[in-house]
Design a protein around this motif. Structure first.
Motif, PDB file in Angstrom:
ATOM      1  N   PHE A 381      64.203  34.276  29.153  1.00  0.00           N
ATOM      2  CA  PHE A 381      64.418  34.090  30.332  1.00  0.00           C
ATOM      3  C   PHE A 381      66.238  33.814  30.843  1.00  0.00           C
ATOM      4  O   PHE A 381      66.922  33.915  31.375  1.00  0.00           O
ATOM      5  CB  PHE A 381      63.863  32.954  31.435  1.00  0.00           C
ATOM      6  N   GLY A 382      66.607  35.161  29.546  1.00  0.00           N
ATOM      7  CA  GLY A 382      68.320  35.131  29.964  1.00  0.00           C
ATOM      8  C   GLY A 382      68.947  34.097  30.181  1.00  0.00           C
ATOM      9  O   GLY A 382      70.289  33.921  30.558  1.00  0.00           O
ATOM     10  N   GLU A 383      68.380  32.910  30.047  1.00  0.00           N
ATOM     11  CA  GLU A 383      69.787  31.716  30.347  1.00  0.00           C
ATOM     12  C   GLU A 383      71.044  31.664  29.396  1.00  0.00           C
ATOM     13  O   GLU A 383      70.942  32.078  28.454  1.00  0.00           O
ATOM     14  CB  GLU A 383      69.066  30.286  28.940  1.00  0.00           C
ATOM     15  N   ARG A 384      71.800  31.352  30.197  1.00  0.00           N
ATOM     16  CA  ARG A 384      73.438  31.020  29.245  1.00  0.00           C
ATOM     17  C   ARG A 384      73.946  29.660  29.178  1.00  0.00           C
ATOM     18  O   ARG A 384      72.669  28.533  29.044  1.00  0.00           O
ATOM     19  CB  ARG A 384      74.399  31.615  29.721  1.00  0.00           C
ATOM     20  N   LEU A 385      74.650  29.453  28.306  1.00  0.00           N
ATOM     21  CA  LEU A 385      74.993  27.920  27.579  1.00  0.00           C
ATOM     22  C   LEU A 385      74.810  27.436  28.343  1.00  0.00           C
ATOM     23  O   LEU A 385      74.292  25.638  27.877  1.00  0.00           O
ATOM     24  CB  LEU A 385      75.543  28.763  25.987  1.00  0.00           C
ATOM     25  N   ALA A 386      75.837  27.102  29.321  1.00  0.00           N
ATOM     26  CA  ALA A 386      75.771  27.133  30.267  1.00  0.00           C
ATOM     27  C   ALA A 386      74.784  26.018  31.181  1.00  0.00           C
ATOM     28  O   ALA A 386      74.925  24.999  31.824  1.00  0.00           O
ATOM     29  CB  ALA A 386      76.624  26.696  31.503  1.00  0.00           C
ATOM     30  N   ALA A 387      73.866  26.224  31.087  1.00  0.00           N
ATOM     31  CA  ALA A 387      72.470  25.936  31.537  1.00  0.00           C
ATOM     32  C   ALA A 387      71.738  25.320  30.376  1.00  0.00           C
ATOM     33  O   ALA A 387      70.535  24.997  30.680  1.00  0.00           O
ATOM     34  CB  ALA A 387      71.870  27.259  32.145  1.00  0.00           C
ATOM     35  N   MET A 388      72.092  25.374  29.168  1.00  0.00           N
ATOM     36  CA  MET A 388      71.230  24.589  28.048  1.00  0.00           C
ATOM     37  C   MET A 388      72.032  23.562  27.575  1.00  0.00           C
ATOM     38  O   MET A 388      71.316  22.848  26.728  1.00  0.00           O
ATOM     39  CB  MET A 388      71.307  25.846  27.609  1.00  0.00           C
ATOM     40  N   ALA A 389      73.196  23.460  27.396  1.00  0.00           N
ATOM     41  CA  ALA A 389      74.318  22.643  26.078  1.00  0.00           C
ATOM     42  C   ALA A 389      74.655  21.428  27.285  1.00  0.00           C
ATOM     43  O   ALA A 389      75.030  21.862  28.008  1.00  0.00           O
ATOM     44  CB  ALA A 389      74.379  23.456  25.915  1.00  0.00           C
ATOM     45  N   ASN A 390      74.975  20.432  26.334  1.00  0.00           N
ATOM     46  CA  ASN A 390      75.589  19.032  26.996  1.00  0.00           C
ATOM     47  C   ASN A 390      77.642  20.055  27.468  1.00  0.00           C
ATOM     48  O   ASN A 390      77.849  20.869  26.363  1.00  0.00           O
ATOM     49  CB  ASN A 390      76.025  18.220  25.626  1.00  0.00           C
ATOM     50  N   GLU A 391      77.582  19.803  27.867  1.00  0.00           N
ATOM     51  CA  GLU A 391      78.725  20.461  28.325  1.00  0.00           C
ATOM     52  C   GLU A 391      80.224  19.970  27.781  1.00  0.00           C
ATOM     53  O   GLU A 391      80.719  21.080  27.931  1.00  0.00           O
ATOM     54  CB  GLU A 391      79.120  19.936  30.458  1.00  0.00           C
ATOM     55  N   ASP A 392      80.109  18.869  27.353  1.00  0.00           N
ATOM     56  CA  ASP A 392      81.526  18.746  26.694  1.00  0.00           C
ATOM     57  C   ASP A 392      81.415  19.198  25.139  1.00  0.00           C
ATOM     58  O   ASP A 392      81.636  19.751  24.397  1.00  0.00           O
ATOM     59  CB  ASP A 392      81.510  17.272  26.930  1.00  0.00           C
ATOM     60  N   ALA A 393      79.966  19.197  24.981  1.00  0.00           N
ATOM     61  CA  ALA A 393      79.811  20.653  23.390  1.00  0.00           C
ATOM     62  C   ALA A 393      80.110  21.384  22.973  1.00  0.00           C
ATOM     63  O   ALA A 393      80.546  22.186  22.285  1.00  0.00           O
ATOM     64  CB  ALA A 393      78.461  19.429  23.104  1.00  0.00           C
ATOM     65  N   LEU A 394      79.419  22.002  24.694  1.00  0.00           N
ATOM     66  CA  LEU A 394      80.244  23.180  24.478  1.00  0.00           C
ATOM     67  C   LEU A 394      81.516  23.108  24.693  1.00  0.00           C
ATOM     68  O   LEU A 394      81.847  24.414  24.089  1.00  0.00           O
ATOM     69  CB  LEU A 394      79.082  23.305  26.025  1.00  0.00           C
ATOM     70  N   LYS A 395      82.587  22.860  24.949  1.00  0.00           N
ATOM     71  CA  LYS A 395      83.761  23.296  25.796  1.00  0.00           C
ATOM     72  C   LYS A 395      84.325  22.655  24.006  1.00  0.00           C
ATOM     73  O   LYS A 395      85.081  23.563  23.717  1.00  0.00           O
ATOM     74  CB  LYS A 395      83.995  21.959  26.501  1.00  0.00           C
ATOM     75  N   ALA A 396      84.236  21.959  23.326  1.00  0.00           N
ATOM     76  CA  ALA A 396      84.178  21.466  22.430  1.00  0.00           C
ATOM     77  C   ALA A 396      84.207  22.502  21.146  1.00  0.00           C
ATOM     78  O   ALA A 396      84.717  22.838  20.583  1.00  0.00           O
ATOM     79  CB  ALA A 396      83.907  20.529  21.101  1.00  0.00           C
ATOM     80  N   ALA A 397      82.825  23.264  21.557  1.00  0.00           N
ATOM     81  CA  ALA A 397      82.849  24.964  20.261  1.00  0.00           C
ATOM     82  C   ALA A 397      83.541  25.834  20.532  1.00  0.00           C
ATOM     83  O   ALA A 397      83.854  26.996  20.122  1.00  0.00           O
ATOM     84  CB  ALA A 397      81.819  25.022  20.320  1.00  0.00           C
ATOM     85  N   THR A 398      83.992  26.097  22.273  1.00  0.00           N
ATOM     86  CA  THR A 398      85.252  26.582  23.077  1.00  0.00           C
ATOM     87  C   THR A 398      86.826  26.709  22.651  1.00  0.00           C
ATOM     88  O   THR A 398      86.592  27.858  22.332  1.00  0.00           O
ATOM     89  CB  THR A 398      84.825  26.813  24.363  1.00  0.00           C
ATOM     90  N   LEU A 399      86.518  25.482  22.222  1.00  0.00           N
ATOM     91  CA  LEU A 399      87.871  25.150  21.392  1.00  0.00           C
ATOM     92  C   LEU A 399      88.204  25.744  20.091  1.00  0.00           C
ATOM     93  O   LEU A 399      88.873  26.323  19.815  1.00  0.00           O
ATOM     94  CB  LEU A 399      88.165  23.318  21.735  1.00  0.00           C
TER      95      LEU A 399
END
Length: 584
Positions: A381-399
């Motif tokens: 279903f082509g989901e992006r990470l913003a729809a699947m992961a904890n937002e703060d964890a995703l920002k930590a991974a982005t850092l």
């Protein structure tokens, strides 16, 4: 330099050449219905010099019965089954002809699909946004002519012709020219491992293009042992780099090529053809993790291993290829950050050894990403990470992504936390459309999510217009507070990268990485100027102590780490920090 296809000899004449070793005669049919015979010149080649203006429409007639487009067509009229056109690449007047590119260590890649963004003119309108974001390289998914108006581009059959649904060759050049004027490099994704199933006529007159003793997921393998075949793809690479003046190529799935000698030859020919002082970058996608190629003309490789480990930690998914990373994903991510590849000869879930040692390579030899077309679009279903992961964890991974010394890649819309799906789409019809639809659904039949076979029918039909339309990202997202916050976060990190890290990235080396707890680790690098960079990241839900790794240095950037946390040497849940220290 070019032998395949039609090329201008002067203002009046063009030379047409076709390699057709499995036919007796070849003729050239113009759109005015005039027919001109080509001369056999040996080794399967047929040639003709003819008076005709630029933009003349033509096709080849094989043995008096089969009409086919030029496999090296520079532009098509009437999709992949129609007439080819003569293109005069010298006619475009470059506004930024002095552009010499940018060195690799400055690279921050932004991957886009041209069709979803309004074609070449639509992408050009986005360039100021990319500059403001901090991107330095625009990467276009494959452009070669494909059947219909909707396709990822990996089903292309005429790799020299930019697809007409995206715009004209002149519009593509204008996009590239404008990008250069803003300081942006342009990379193109090229597919040299197979042709798509609709519109490829090579088997009817050049069966020697393929080898029946070796097969790939797309059928008989391309025969790179033949010089005419190697020339076809090398000339394609040179066309993008010289006629369109792109700054680099990303070679798709070279593990399916299975011929390192060809890859090395391509790199050598590119380096020999590019003028001195110009920066041109070659990047691989290679499931085989052939580290040796990264010292033989190739700048870097997409690091799927790094993505897969991060994805498991962010989502908890463990099916499909994520199964190779589900066990001790934190240690695997530590291996990626310290050594490049996770698989360096170890056996995978299928019992197959994969990879070569990579610890000796620079961190700049690896392109790291959290999302790309494959990792999002190959989901049911082509989901992006913003729809699947904890937002703060995703920002930590982005850092981690944007401040570690590897080369970061972003996927369109990622920078504003897009939740718009990116689905697999095509524009096939009839039996082929049915086969693609059912094949797509069968790919997911073994996943627990689809234990009930009825659920497979919910997977979007790749050929439906709605599938394409629902994949179009919001091009004006910043009016939402949450999206503005994501944009600010990305811009801040990329400004830090440019100011503090980029000048010191050449010569950087890993100092190792250590798992601190499940989901948490500390990784360090010595930069080229002698400073030490350390990134501590905690993707887990518990507070983690960093111990002796945190007391000294300047806190470059942090997410969910307070000054008190930093002084005490602890990482809250879903947090990350980057620290710069002067080397002792």
């Amino acid at each position: 330099m070019y032998r395949h296809g039609a090329r201008r000899l002067d203002q009046h004449r063009s030379r047409f050449a076709l390699w057709a070793p499995n036919c007796r005669e070849v003729a050239l049919e113009l759109q005015d219905e005039s027919v001109h015979s080509l001369q056999a010149t040996g080794d399967g080649w047929f040639n003709l010099d003819l008076d005709c203006p630029s933009d003349t429409s033509y096709r080849f007639v094989i043995d008096g019965r089969v009409r086919v487009p030029d496999p090296a067509s520079r532009r098509q009229f009437g999709d992949v089954h129609g007439f080819s056109r003569v293109v005069d690449h010298d006619a475009y007047e470059w506004r930024h002809s002095a552009w010499q590119g940018r060195p690799w260590h400055e690279t921050v890649i932004y991957e886009v699909h041209a069709g979803l963004l309004g074609g070449f003119t639509g992408i050009e309108a986005m360039l100021p946004h990319l500059v403001q974001l901090g991107v330095t390289a625009l990467e276009l998914m494959p452009l070669g002519e494909f059947p219909g108006r909707r396709n990822w581009g990996y089903d292309g059959v005429l790799p020299f012709a930019p697809d007409g649904s995206y715009g004209t060759p002149e519009q593509l050049k204008h996009l590239i020219d404008s990008a250069h004027g803003m300081g942006l490099m342009v990379f193109i994704d090229v597919v040299y491992n197979h042709f798509g199933p609709d519109g490829n006529y090579l088997g009817q007159y050049a069966a020697d293009f393929f080898r029946e003793d070796r097969h790939t997921p797309w059928g008989a393998a391309i025969d790179f042992r033949r010089p005419q075949v190697r020339d076809f793809f090398c000339e394609n690479a040179l066309m993008w780099l010289l006629d369109y003046r792109v700054d680099g190529l990303r070679l798709d799935a070279v593990h399916a090529i299975g011929d390192d000698a060809f890859l090395i030859e391509l790199a050598e020919r590119v380096r020999a053809a590019v003028e001195p002082g110009r920066h041109v970058h070659l990047v691989l996608e290679n499931e085989d993790n052939r580290a040796s190629l990264l010292q033989q003309g190739y700048e870097a490789q997409w690091n799927d291993d790094g993505h897969n480990a991060l994805h498991v930690l962010l989502t908890g998914e463990s099916e499909g290829y994520y199964a190779d990373f589900a066990e001790d994903a934190t240690a695997k991510l530590a291996t990626c950050l310290s050594q490049g590849f996770v698989f360096q000869g170890q056996t995978d879930r299928r019992g197959q050894a994969r990879g070569e040692p990579s610890e000796h390579l620079s961190p700049l030899s690896f392109v790291l990403f959290l999302q790309n077309h494959d990792q999002v679009g190959n989901r049911a279903f082509g989901e992006r990470l913003a729809a699947m992961a904890n937002e703060d964890a995703l920002k930590a991974a982005t850092l981690l992504l944007l401040l570690c010394p590897m080369v970061p890649l972003l996927f369109m819309g990622e920078e504003w936390g897009s939740r718009q799906p990116f689905l697999f789409f095509t524009d096939h019809h009839g039996e082929l459309a049915d086969a693609v639809r059912e094949g797509r659904r069968n790919e997911f039949a073994e996943f627990s999510r689809f234990a009930d076979a009825q659920q497979l029918t919910c997977i979007p039909d790749p050929n439906a217009v709605e599938t394409f339309a629902s994949s179009q990202p919001d091009l004006e997202p910043a009016h939402q507070p949450q999206q503005r916050a994501w944009l600010t976060f990305y811009r801040t990190l990329l400004r830090l990268r440019q100011r503090e890290l980029v000048p010191a990235l050449p010569g950087s080396r890993s100092l190792g990485a250590e798992a601190l707890a499940p989901g948490a680790l500390s990784a360090g690098w010595r930069l080229g100027d002698g400073r030490l960079l350390r990134i501590d990241i905690n993707l887990g839900s518990e507070v983690v102590a960093t111990g002796a790794r945190s007391p000294a240095g300047d806190l470059l950037c942090a997410h969910r780490v307070s000054e008190e946390d930093y002084r005490q040497g602890v990482l809250p849940s879903h947090s990350a920090q980057a620290v710069l220290e002067i080397a002792p």
